[in-house]
Scaffold this motif. Sequence first.
Motif, PDB file in Angstrom:
ATOM      1  N   MET A   1      24.836   7.149 -23.530  1.00  0.00           N
ATOM      2  CA  MET A   1      23.806   7.967 -24.147  1.00  0.00           C
ATOM      3  C   MET A   1      24.130   9.550 -24.263  1.00  0.00           C
ATOM      4  N   THR A   2      23.871  10.229 -25.223  1.00  0.00           N
ATOM      5  CA  THR A   2      24.092  11.736 -25.081  1.00  0.00           C
ATOM      6  C   THR A   2      23.205  12.279 -23.958  1.00  0.00           C
ATOM      7  N   GLU A   3      23.981  13.322 -23.591  1.00  0.00           N
ATOM      8  CA  GLU A   3      23.116  14.351 -22.843  1.00  0.00           C
ATOM      9  C   GLU A   3      23.142  15.880 -23.457  1.00  0.00           C
ATOM     10  N   ILE A   4      22.357  16.545 -23.524  1.00  0.00           N
ATOM     11  CA  ILE A   4      22.154  17.822 -23.929  1.00  0.00           C
ATOM     12  C   ILE A   4      21.756  18.698 -22.969  1.00  0.00           C
ATOM     13  N   LEU A   5      22.420  19.720 -22.683  1.00  0.00           N
ATOM     14  CA  LEU A   5      22.341  20.754 -21.799  1.00  0.00           C
ATOM     15  C   LEU A   5      21.699  22.123 -22.531  1.00  0.00           C
ATOM     16  N   THR A   6      20.671  22.718 -22.146  1.00  0.00           N
ATOM     17  CA  THR A   6      20.230  23.886 -22.676  1.00  0.00           C
ATOM     18  C   THR A   6      20.335  25.006 -21.531  1.00  0.00           C
ATOM     19  N   PRO A   7      19.784  26.034 -21.819  1.00  0.00           N
ATOM     20  CA  PRO A   7      19.811  26.892 -20.625  1.00  0.00           C
ATOM     21  C   PRO A   7      19.043  26.621 -19.289  1.00  0.00           C
ATOM     22  N   ARG A   8      17.801  25.814 -19.583  1.00  0.00           N
ATOM     23  CA  ARG A   8      16.995  25.530 -18.562  1.00  0.00           C
ATOM     24  C   ARG A   8      16.775  23.894 -18.329  1.00  0.00           C
ATOM     25  N   LEU A   9      17.025  23.258 -19.388  1.00  0.00           N
ATOM     26  CA  LEU A   9      16.990  21.758 -19.377  1.00  0.00           C
ATOM     27  C   LEU A   9      17.989  20.834 -19.423  1.00  0.00           C
ATOM     28  N   LEU A  10      17.746  19.621 -19.263  1.00  0.00           N
ATOM     29  CA  LEU A  10      18.872  18.582 -19.386  1.00  0.00           C
ATOM     30  C   LEU A  10      18.135  17.315 -20.259  1.00  0.00           C
ATOM     31  N   LEU A  11      18.574  17.320 -21.260  1.00  0.00           N
ATOM     32  CA  LEU A  11      17.773  16.242 -22.127  1.00  0.00           C
ATOM     33  C   LEU A  11      18.876  14.959 -21.942  1.00  0.00           C
ATOM     34  N   ARG A  12      18.193  13.867 -21.455  1.00  0.00           N
ATOM     35  CA  ARG A  12      19.141  12.811 -21.183  1.00  0.00           C
ATOM     36  C   ARG A  12      18.534  11.494 -21.063  1.00  0.00           C
ATOM     37  N   GLY A  13      19.064  10.493 -21.103  1.00  0.00           N
ATOM     38  CA  GLY A  13      18.488   9.090 -20.982  1.00  0.00           C
ATOM     39  C   GLY A  13      17.621   8.788 -19.862  1.00  0.00           C
ATOM     40  N   TRP A  14      17.082   7.626 -20.018  1.00  0.00           N
ATOM     41  CA  TRP A  14      15.712   7.248 -19.306  1.00  0.00           C
ATOM     42  C   TRP A  14      16.278   6.655 -17.910  1.00  0.00           C
ATOM     43  N   GLN A  15      15.698   7.145 -16.671  1.00  0.00           N
ATOM     44  CA  GLN A  15      16.209   6.538 -15.590  1.00  0.00           C
ATOM     45  C   GLN A  15      15.040   5.682 -14.995  1.00  0.00           C
ATOM     46  N   SER A 111       9.779  24.327 -27.105  1.00  0.00           N
ATOM     47  CA  SER A 111      10.633  24.762 -28.233  1.00  0.00           C
ATOM     48  C   SER A 111      12.038  24.906 -28.058  1.00  0.00           C
ATOM     49  N   GLU A 112      12.449  25.162 -26.678  1.00  0.00           N
ATOM     50  CA  GLU A 112      13.849  24.881 -26.165  1.00  0.00           C
ATOM     51  C   GLU A 112      14.337  23.573 -26.567  1.00  0.00           C
ATOM     52  N   ALA A 113      13.646  22.492 -25.852  1.00  0.00           N
ATOM     53  CA  ALA A 113      14.416  21.148 -26.167  1.00  0.00           C
ATOM     54  C   ALA A 113      14.013  20.687 -27.471  1.00  0.00           C
ATOM     55  N   ALA A 114      13.178  21.039 -28.271  1.00  0.00           N
ATOM     56  CA  ALA A 114      13.016  20.734 -29.777  1.00  0.00           C
ATOM     57  C   ALA A 114      14.056  21.245 -30.506  1.00  0.00           C
ATOM     58  N   HIS A 115      14.610  22.564 -30.452  1.00  0.00           N
ATOM     59  CA  HIS A 115      15.719  23.229 -31.182  1.00  0.00           C
ATOM     60  C   HIS A 115      16.888  22.314 -30.636  1.00  0.00           C
ATOM     61  N   ALA A 116      17.281  22.096 -29.291  1.00  0.00           N
ATOM     62  CA  ALA A 116      18.235  21.249 -29.216  1.00  0.00           C
ATOM     63  C   ALA A 116      18.395  19.835 -29.763  1.00  0.00           C
ATOM     64  N   THR A 117      17.240  19.368 -29.816  1.00  0.00           N
ATOM     65  CA  THR A 117      17.145  18.132 -30.448  1.00  0.00           C
ATOM     66  C   THR A 117      17.350  18.354 -32.029  1.00  0.00           C
ATOM     67  N   LEU A 118      16.941  19.132 -32.801  1.00  0.00           N
ATOM     68  CA  LEU A 118      17.357  19.455 -34.073  1.00  0.00           C
ATOM     69  C   LEU A 118      18.714  19.879 -34.423  1.00  0.00           C
ATOM     70  N   GLU A 119      19.367  20.393 -33.413  1.00  0.00           N
ATOM     71  CA  GLU A 119      20.963  20.754 -33.325  1.00  0.00           C
ATOM     72  C   GLU A 119      21.397  19.177 -33.178  1.00  0.00           C
ATOM     73  N   PHE A 120      21.067  18.357 -32.351  1.00  0.00           N
ATOM     74  CA  PHE A 120      21.606  17.197 -32.131  1.00  0.00           C
ATOM     75  C   PHE A 120      21.547  16.365 -33.566  1.00  0.00           C
ATOM     76  N   ALA A 121      20.343  16.368 -33.912  1.00  0.00           N
ATOM     77  CA  ALA A 121      19.886  15.529 -35.409  1.00  0.00           C
ATOM     78  C   ALA A 121      20.833  16.093 -36.297  1.00  0.00           C
ATOM     79  N   LEU A 122      21.300  17.281 -36.596  1.00  0.00           N
ATOM     80  CA  LEU A 122      22.211  17.732 -37.510  1.00  0.00           C
ATOM     81  C   LEU A 122      23.603  17.550 -37.237  1.00  0.00           C
ATOM     82  N   GLN A 123      24.033  17.934 -36.175  1.00  0.00           N
ATOM     83  CA  GLN A 123      25.426  18.017 -35.701  1.00  0.00           C
ATOM     84  C   GLN A 123      25.891  16.685 -35.240  1.00  0.00           C
TER      85      GLN A 123
END
Length: 177
Positions: A1-15, A111-123
Amino acid sequence: MTEILTPRLLLRGWQDDDLVPMAEINADPRVMRWIDDGSVRDLDLTAEDIERWEDEWDEEGFGLFAVELLGSGELIGFTGLSVPEFLPEVMPAVAISWRLGAQFWGQGYASEAAHATLEFALQDRGLDRVISISRVGDSASENVIRKLGMVPDRETAHPVYGYPLRVHAVDLTEFQA
């Protein structure tokens, strides 16, 4: 599964250890006020939710990320993409959504997490359009939606609960990543 790192957050799979903190978020009436009929969700319902979110990753190639605070490793909620089947009039569509614990509101995490998610959706997923569905009156969500560059697309009513909904959209070919 994809993980996304932002300046303050890690978007990751469920544990497995995400169940209790997510259930605590879902048990807060302030958090659930704008969701479905406003009812809180217990541990069992949260476990069913997480299982459904994981299944969507397998079926669609996207889903809801667990959002972890980098500084502490604490689960603060979720953000991600889903297919809004509950609202057939917008289909086919992919919607972005988020839910954070109340103690994490007002700090820009959604906002930070959602912005990273939109980048993921596009890229990463090649989506050209994403919507967001908010309950009319949920000004906090609408602030995040505006920050994402989404524009009103239509107003409708929730098919089960009848309250007014606002659908926003963003053309990801114009999204400023």
